[in-house]
Design a protein around this motif. Sequence first.
Motif, mmCIF file in Angstrom:
data_model
loop_
_atom_site.group_PDB
_atom_site.id
_atom_site.type_symbol
_atom_site.label_atom_id
_atom_site.label_comp_id
_atom_site.label_asym_id
_atom_site.label_seq_id
_atom_site.Cartn_x
_atom_site.Cartn_y
_atom_site.Cartn_z
ATOM 1 N N MET A 19 -36.342 42.343 -50.335
ATOM 2 C CA MET A 19 -37.572 42.547 -51.069
ATOM 3 C C MET A 19 -37.973 44.016 -50.970
ATOM 4 S SD MET A 19 -40.903 40.289 -51.147
ATOM 5 C CE MET A 19 -42.182 40.779 -52.267
ATOM 6 N N LYS A 20 -38.627 44.506 -51.980
ATOM 7 C CA LYS A 20 -39.067 45.897 -52.046
ATOM 8 C C LYS A 20 -40.523 46.003 -51.562
ATOM 9 C CE LYS A 20 -39.341 49.572 -55.461
ATOM 10 N NZ LYS A 20 -39.144 49.918 -56.874
ATOM 11 N N LEU A 21 -40.799 47.012 -50.759
ATOM 12 C CA LEU A 21 -42.147 47.229 -50.245
ATOM 13 C C LEU A 21 -43.057 47.748 -51.354
ATOM 14 C CD1 LEU A 21 -44.107 47.377 -47.799
ATOM 15 C CD2 LEU A 21 -43.322 49.725 -47.484
ATOM 16 N N ASN A 22 -44.183 47.098 -51.540
ATOM 17 C CA ASN A 22 -45.205 47.576 -52.464
ATOM 18 C C ASN A 22 -46.148 48.448 -51.628
ATOM 19 O OD1 ASN A 22 -47.613 47.860 -53.974
ATOM 20 N ND2 ASN A 22 -47.154 45.998 -55.128
ATOM 21 N N ALA A 23 -45.968 49.757 -51.742
ATOM 22 C CA ALA A 23 -46.707 50.696 -50.892
ATOM 23 C C ALA A 23 -48.209 50.635 -51.137
ATOM 24 C CB ALA A 23 -46.186 52.110 -51.108
ATOM 25 N N ASP A 24 -48.620 50.425 -52.378
ATOM 26 C CA ASP A 24 -50.053 50.332 -52.659
ATOM 27 C C ASP A 24 -50.656 49.090 -52.002
ATOM 28 O OD1 ASP A 24 -50.455 52.700 -54.238
ATOM 29 O OD2 ASP A 24 -49.382 51.705 -55.864
ATOM 30 N N CYS A 25 -49.915 47.996 -52.013
ATOM 31 C CA CYS A 25 -50.356 46.780 -51.334
ATOM 32 C C CYS A 25 -50.493 47.031 -49.838
ATOM 33 C CB CYS A 25 -49.367 45.650 -51.613
ATOM 34 S SG CYS A 25 -49.751 44.093 -50.793
ATOM 35 N N MET A 26 -49.486 47.668 -49.255
ATOM 36 C CA MET A 26 -49.508 47.987 -47.822
ATOM 37 C C MET A 26 -50.745 48.808 -47.472
ATOM 38 S SD MET A 26 -47.127 50.647 -45.787
ATOM 39 C CE MET A 26 -47.940 51.905 -46.755
ATOM 40 N N ARG A 27 -51.018 49.825 -48.266
ATOM 41 C CA ARG A 27 -52.168 50.712 -48.015
ATOM 42 C C ARG A 27 -53.486 49.934 -48.111
ATOM 43 N NH1 ARG A 27 -54.958 54.610 -51.816
ATOM 44 N NH2 ARG A 27 -55.878 56.239 -50.503
ATOM 45 N N GLN A 28 -53.594 49.086 -49.109
ATOM 46 C CA GLN A 28 -54.830 48.316 -49.275
ATOM 47 C C GLN A 28 -55.015 47.284 -48.156
ATOM 48 O OE1 GLN A 28 -57.281 49.148 -51.291
ATOM 49 N NE2 GLN A 28 -56.003 50.814 -52.050
ATOM 50 N N ILE A 29 -53.932 46.761 -47.632
ATOM 51 C CA ILE A 29 -54.025 45.862 -46.470
ATOM 52 C C ILE A 29 -54.609 46.625 -45.285
ATOM 53 C CG2 ILE A 29 -52.622 44.678 -44.712
ATOM 54 C CD1 ILE A 29 -50.866 43.670 -47.063
ATOM 55 N N LEU A 30 -54.155 47.840 -45.075
ATOM 56 C CA LEU A 30 -54.693 48.656 -43.977
ATOM 57 C C LEU A 30 -56.181 48.929 -44.164
ATOM 58 C CD1 LEU A 30 -51.726 51.171 -43.515
ATOM 59 C CD2 LEU A 30 -52.359 49.272 -41.997
ATOM 60 N N PHE A 31 -56.586 49.247 -45.385
ATOM 61 C CA PHE A 31 -58.015 49.455 -45.666
ATOM 62 C C PHE A 31 -58.813 48.174 -45.394
ATOM 63 C CE2 PHE A 31 -56.950 52.967 -48.866
ATOM 64 C CZ PHE A 31 -57.439 53.972 -48.055
ATOM 65 N N THR A 32 -58.266 47.051 -45.818
ATOM 66 C CA THR A 32 -58.956 45.763 -45.614
ATOM 67 C C THR A 32 -59.126 45.481 -44.124
ATOM 68 O OG1 THR A 32 -58.054 44.919 -47.691
ATOM 69 C CG2 THR A 32 -58.862 43.280 -46.110
ATOM 70 N N LEU A 33 -58.103 45.751 -43.348
ATOM 71 C CA LEU A 33 -58.192 45.528 -41.906
ATOM 72 C C LEU A 33 -59.185 46.480 -41.252
ATOM 73 C CD1 LEU A 33 -54.443 44.905 -41.091
ATOM 74 C CD2 LEU A 33 -56.301 43.227 -41.113
ATOM 75 N N GLU A 34 -59.249 47.692 -41.743
ATOM 76 C CA GLU A 34 -60.209 48.651 -41.198
ATOM 77 C C GLU A 34 -61.643 48.177 -41.440
ATOM 78 O OE1 GLU A 34 -60.699 53.403 -41.378
ATOM 79 O OE2 GLU A 34 -60.868 52.380 -43.307
ATOM 80 N N ASP A 35 -61.873 47.516 -42.566
ATOM 81 C CA ASP A 35 -63.219 47.078 -42.955
ATOM 82 C C ASP A 35 -63.655 45.756 -42.332
ATOM 83 O OD1 ASP A 35 -63.414 49.304 -44.575
ATOM 84 O OD2 ASP A 35 -62.933 48.233 -46.420
ATOM 85 N N GLU A 55 -61.341 41.904 -52.442
ATOM 86 C CA GLU A 55 -61.441 42.836 -53.565
ATOM 87 C C GLU A 55 -60.308 43.853 -53.565
ATOM 88 O OE1 GLU A 55 -63.160 43.330 -56.510
ATOM 89 O OE2 GLU A 55 -63.769 41.306 -55.987
ATOM 90 N N ARG A 56 -59.958 44.354 -52.410
ATOM 91 C CA ARG A 56 -58.940 45.404 -52.309
ATOM 92 C C ARG A 56 -57.528 44.904 -52.590
ATOM 93 N NH1 ARG A 56 -60.054 50.294 -50.186
ATOM 94 N NH2 ARG A 56 -61.971 50.625 -49.032
ATOM 95 N N THR A 57 -57.259 43.644 -52.297
ATOM 96 C CA THR A 57 -55.871 43.171 -52.334
ATOM 97 C C THR A 57 -55.630 41.982 -53.264
ATOM 98 O OG1 THR A 57 -56.366 41.911 -50.327
ATOM 99 C CG2 THR A 57 -55.249 44.033 -50.032
ATOM 100 N N LYS A 58 -56.643 41.524 -53.959
ATOM 101 C CA LYS A 58 -56.465 40.310 -54.769
ATOM 102 C C LYS A 58 -55.504 40.490 -55.946
ATOM 103 C CE LYS A 58 -60.609 40.861 -57.616
ATOM 104 N NZ LYS A 58 -61.920 40.283 -57.894
ATOM 105 N N GLN A 59 -55.216 41.731 -56.340
ATOM 106 C CA GLN A 59 -54.315 41.961 -57.468
ATOM 107 C C GLN A 59 -52.837 41.873 -57.083
ATOM 108 O OE1 GLN A 59 -56.102 44.304 -55.943
ATOM 109 N NE2 GLN A 59 -55.118 46.297 -56.001
ATOM 110 N N PHE A 60 -52.556 41.768 -55.790
ATOM 111 C CA PHE A 60 -51.167 41.739 -55.339
ATOM 112 C C PHE A 60 -50.661 40.310 -55.183
ATOM 113 C CE2 PHE A 60 -52.967 45.716 -53.620
ATOM 114 C CZ PHE A 60 -52.181 46.612 -54.334
ATOM 115 N N LEU A 61 -49.352 40.158 -55.351
ATOM 116 C CA LEU A 61 -48.720 38.852 -55.193
ATOM 117 C C LEU A 61 -48.679 38.441 -53.723
ATOM 118 C CD1 LEU A 61 -45.639 39.381 -57.546
ATOM 119 C CD2 LEU A 61 -47.755 38.143 -58.077
ATOM 120 N N TYR A 62 -48.677 37.142 -53.494
ATOM 121 C CA TYR A 62 -48.594 36.598 -52.137
ATOM 122 C C TYR A 62 -47.392 37.193 -51.394
ATOM 123 C CZ TYR A 62 -48.335 33.148 -48.357
ATOM 124 O OH TYR A 62 -48.291 32.550 -47.131
#
Length: 120
Positions: A1-17, A33-40
């Motif tokens: 599987m290929k890493l979705n870097a934008d998804c990864m970054r938004q996960i980090l923001f979500t965890l920070e919040d 809100e930050r990550t709902k656009q990404f696939l499971y």
Amino acid sequence: MKLNADCMRQILFTLEDKPLHQSLQAEDFMSSERTKQFLYDDIVYSVQMLEQKGFIAAKIYPTKDRTIVLVNDLTIHGQEFLEEIYSDTKWNKIKSVLKEEGLPTSINRISKVIAKLTLN
């Protein structure tokens, strides 16, 4: 599987919040809100990669049908990495360098680009 870097970054923001002592599952990211656009699968894979690099504290449970994740927090390494990619301007520059060099996206390559940009 290929890493979705934008998804990864938004996960980090979500965890920070998130509040301290609150754990998040993949389904929580699916409704954030930050990550709902990404696939499971993108969320789960990003969590796996972040956990393997020691950037987050998480439990990962592969099952027959899917992988279940329980994410507790950012680690100190995750917080430091997030600080390096926090700015949208810097993040876009990192992605641009990766694209220009034709490199697949990985956490290691992102880190190398960060180091390269810091030296310039």
